[in-house]
Design a protein around this motif. Structure first.
Motif, PDB file in Angstrom:
ATOM      1  N   LYS A 357     -23.775  19.103 -26.354  1.00  0.00           N
ATOM      2  CA  LYS A 357     -23.546  19.513 -24.900  1.00  0.00           C
ATOM      3  C   LYS A 357     -22.035  19.305 -24.523  1.00  0.00           C
ATOM      4  CE  LYS A 357     -25.531  18.944 -20.343  1.00  0.00           C
ATOM      5  NZ  LYS A 357     -26.329  18.206 -19.471  1.00  0.00           N
ATOM      6  N   GLU A 360     -19.480  21.597 -26.074  1.00  0.00           N
ATOM      7  CA  GLU A 360     -19.715  23.093 -25.633  1.00  0.00           C
ATOM      8  C   GLU A 360     -18.990  22.822 -24.206  1.00  0.00           C
ATOM      9  OE1 GLU A 360     -20.874  26.028 -22.842  1.00  0.00           O
ATOM     10  OE2 GLU A 360     -21.396  24.012 -22.483  1.00  0.00           O
ATOM     11  N   SER A 361     -18.959  21.626 -23.520  1.00  0.00           N
ATOM     12  CA  SER A 361     -18.617  21.640 -22.187  1.00  0.00           C
ATOM     13  C   SER A 361     -16.763  21.667 -22.174  1.00  0.00           C
ATOM     14  CB  SER A 361     -18.836  20.213 -21.343  1.00  0.00           C
ATOM     15  OG  SER A 361     -18.056  20.277 -20.070  1.00  0.00           O
ATOM     16  N   LYS A 364     -14.753  24.765 -23.273  1.00  0.00           N
ATOM     17  CA  LYS A 364     -14.225  25.957 -22.104  1.00  0.00           C
ATOM     18  C   LYS A 364     -12.824  25.674 -21.776  1.00  0.00           C
ATOM     19  CE  LYS A 364     -19.007  26.182 -20.422  1.00  0.00           C
ATOM     20  NZ  LYS A 364     -19.922  25.950 -19.375  1.00  0.00           N
ATOM     21  N   GLU A 370     -14.279  27.858 -27.526  1.00  0.00           N
ATOM     22  CA  GLU A 370     -15.755  28.394 -26.970  1.00  0.00           C
ATOM     23  C   GLU A 370     -16.359  29.428 -27.562  1.00  0.00           C
ATOM     24  OE1 GLU A 370     -18.302  29.174 -22.521  1.00  0.00           O
ATOM     25  OE2 GLU A 370     -16.170  29.729 -22.750  1.00  0.00           O
ATOM     26  N   TYR A 398     -30.849  21.228 -20.908  1.00  0.00           N
ATOM     27  CA  TYR A 398     -30.490  22.320 -21.904  1.00  0.00           C
ATOM     28  C   TYR A 398     -30.327  23.876 -21.462  1.00  0.00           C
ATOM     29  CZ  TYR A 398     -32.265  18.305 -24.321  1.00  0.00           C
ATOM     30  OH  TYR A 398     -32.260  17.128 -24.794  1.00  0.00           O
ATOM     31  N   GLN A 399     -29.955  23.845 -19.976  1.00  0.00           N
ATOM     32  CA  GLN A 399     -29.935  25.145 -19.256  1.00  0.00           C
ATOM     33  C   GLN A 399     -28.544  25.738 -20.136  1.00  0.00           C
ATOM     34  OE1 GLN A 399     -32.006  26.229 -16.799  1.00  0.00           O
ATOM     35  NE2 GLN A 399     -30.889  28.339 -16.981  1.00  0.00           N
ATOM     36  N   TRP A 400     -27.699  24.860 -20.324  1.00  0.00           N
ATOM     37  CA  TRP A 400     -26.151  25.360 -20.773  1.00  0.00           C
ATOM     38  C   TRP A 400     -26.554  26.017 -22.265  1.00  0.00           C
ATOM     39  CZ3 TRP A 400     -24.880  23.544 -26.076  1.00  0.00           C
ATOM     40  CH2 TRP A 400     -25.809  22.473 -26.347  1.00  0.00           C
ATOM     41  N   GLU A 403     -28.113  29.800 -21.630  1.00  0.00           N
ATOM     42  CA  GLU A 403     -26.773  31.146 -21.132  1.00  0.00           C
ATOM     43  C   GLU A 403     -26.313  31.897 -22.289  1.00  0.00           C
ATOM     44  OE1 GLU A 403     -24.097  28.761 -19.411  1.00  0.00           O
ATOM     45  OE2 GLU A 403     -25.258  27.954 -17.675  1.00  0.00           O
TER      46      GLU A 403
END
Length: 531
Positions: A357, A360-361, A364, A370, A398-400, A403
């Motif tokens: 996580k 991934e953040s 960006k 990414e 874990y919404q990320w 997406e």
């Protein structure tokens, strides 16, 4: 030096302190103090020996300096501001130097007590009502080489002096936190001290030292709490060494985890501090990039001043490769499950998702990074979906991942959809908490019900009996059963018959007036709270 580094200088006893300064200047580029009598505070560096600043005109023999002696290079020793504080710092350095030479002297306890009292005296003289005034005093502490002297005492071979230094350092930092009560200025004042100790400890004691790890974690937590304090936040140049060493440790741990059959556990502390530091790194990078656009790697390669930005990019790529190895090994283990092997239960898998996580953040913030991240995740979709299915507690965690549908399968998306619906239902319901005494079950229950709204009674009830730890559906059922027994107990009747005329009834005048005055609707909710 104030950074914790040590230089070896060759000199003769007849050399002056000024010539020694210029020898240091030829190596480091640090200019010496030009005048020892200037009324203007100097921002250059000076040399001290046994707690006293050396005059430029003195020779080394006049100062009593012998072969293999250690001098300390410090900043801004000459200043017309707060002369008593500078004198106290000089005395502190002298006491610490005596302690370093004490070894197992029986008078060492006296020296340690004096050292502790002098540090306390320094804080007493430091104002806590003005952030600017306090900052001046704390800068004197940092620039006077006292932190370096304390660390030198901490790494001494004598166990007694090492313990004494450990206690004094920890006590001083804790007293600083207690001294400054204004939460808006604590970070501004304390973070530089923590950073100074971390920097010196890392060079002198090593990255595995317990005191260093403790201060590093405190500094990381403080940075997260004050990440929006743009004016006083540490720069990427300051934070990067901590991020780099943590990333190296995590990279090695992930590699060992992928190679071990039971997935070797990672350090929870290392993962937490890494995430906290990366949170600050992201904020710093966002402020440095123009108009919030991603950092371009070709531009980084041409810019010599962007070493830290390039270093963060390298860290992300390296950790991403190690996570790819771990997920690949997980998929290999799952393939063995399909042929009859028992499913493994591994505690470090949750740490995998935390690291992913964070990667991934921050990906960006770099152009093309990414896309690289999600390309690797799509190749490891089986392992990633398995981790989500096993470890997901809340859909927001874990919404990320959701997406990007290409990395998840239908079963995983279906699970999350049902979870989100369930969470949405509970979010609309109010939770009505009731603390019931068994000896006053009837009275307490009606008192809580009497103050509850109809919306609360339609939602969830949380019941706990006084002086008992148990909670949950079983306690709720027990309470409901006991309350129903109390309601239908003849002693708790709403009306009692007249003793002289059986055809007449009147309200029970006993102790349950709250129940007597309650509406029929509330009594119905009491008996059937979930309807």
């Amino acid at each position: 030096m104030f950074s914790g580094k040590t230089l070896v200088i060759q000199a003769d006893s007849s050399d002056t302190v000024a010539s020694l300064h210029w020898k240091i200047h030829s190596i480091t580029g640090i200019r010496p103090i030009q005048s020892t009598s200037s009324a203007v505070p100097s921002m250059q560096e000076g040399l001290i020996y046994r707690g006293k600043q050396l005059e430029l005109s003195q020779t080394l023999s006049e100062c009593g300096i012998q072969n293999d002696d250690t001098l300390q290079l410090v900043r801004r020793m000459r200043s017309m501001h707060h002369p008593q504080t500078w004198k106290l710092m000089s005395d502190l350095n002298l006491i610490i130097d005596d302690l370093c030479n004490c070894n197992d002297n029986p008078n060492i306890i006296t020296y340690v007590t004096r050292l502790s009292n002098m540090l306390t005296d320094f804080l007493i003289k430091t104002p806590n009502y003005s952030a600017d005034g306090s900052e001046e005093y704390l800068h004197i502490f940092i620039h006077s080489s006292v932190p370096s002297s304390l660390v030198k005492l901490y790494v001494s071979p004598s166990l007694i002096t090492k313990q004494a230094a450990h206690g004094c350092i920890c006590q001083f930092v804790q007293n600083c936190l207690n001294h400054f009560t204004n939460p808006t200025t604590v970070y501004r004042l304390i973070a530089p001290i923590l950073f100074e100790f971390c920097t010196i400890l890392r060079g002198a004691a090593g990255v595995d030292d317990d005191l260093y790890l403790f201060f590093r974690s405190r500094l990381a937590a403080m940075m997260v709490e004050n990440v929006h304090d743009v004016k006083h936040v540490l720069t990427l140049h300051h934070v990067f060494p901590f991020v780099d060493e943590l990333a190296t440790t995590l990279s090695h741990s992930l590699e060992l985890s992928a190679q071990s059959p039971d997935f070797k556990q990672l350090s929870d502390s290392d993962v937490l501090v890494f995430i906290q530091l990366m949170h600050s790194v992201k904020q710093v990078i966002r402020r440095q990039t123009a108009f919030g656009s991603p950092v371009s790697l070709p531009w980084l390669m041409q810019d010599e001043a962007a070493n830290e930005l390039k270093g963060v990019h390298t860290i992300i790529c390296n950790l991403l490769d190690k996570m790819d190895l771990c997920l690949k090994e997980l998929e290999n283990q799952l393939a063995l499950v399909n042929i009859g092997r028992r499913e493994p239960i591994v505690g470090c898998w949750f740490q995998y998702l935390l690291i992913l996580k964070e990667l991934e953040s921050i990906s960006k913030l770099y152009k093309g990074l990414e896309e690289m991240f999600w390309e690797k995740m799509s190749q490891r979709g089986v392992g990633l979906c398995y981790l989500i299915g096993r470890l997901s507690k809340k859909s927001t965690d874990y919404q990320w991942i959701l997406e990007h549908k290409e990395v998840t399968n239908f079963k995983t998306r279906q699970r999350f959809a049902l979870q989100m619906l369930q969470e949405g239902r509970h979010m609309r319901e109010e939770l009505w908490e009731m603390l019931i005494s068994r000896s006053r079950l009837f009275e307490d229950s009606f008192e809580y019900i009497g103050h509850a709204s109809r919306r609360s009674l339609r939602g969830q009830l949380f019941i706990r009996f006084e002086n008992e730890e148990a909670t949950g559906p079983g306690v709720l059922r027990e309470w409901f059963s006991l309350v129903c027994e109390a309601i239908f107990n003849p002693q708790n009747a709403l009306f009692v018959s007249c003793p002289n005329d059986g055809r007449r009834f009147f309200p029970n005048p006993g102790k349950h007036l709250l129940y007597t005055n309650m509406s029929y609707e509330r009594r119905f909710y009491l008996i059937f709270p979930q309807i």
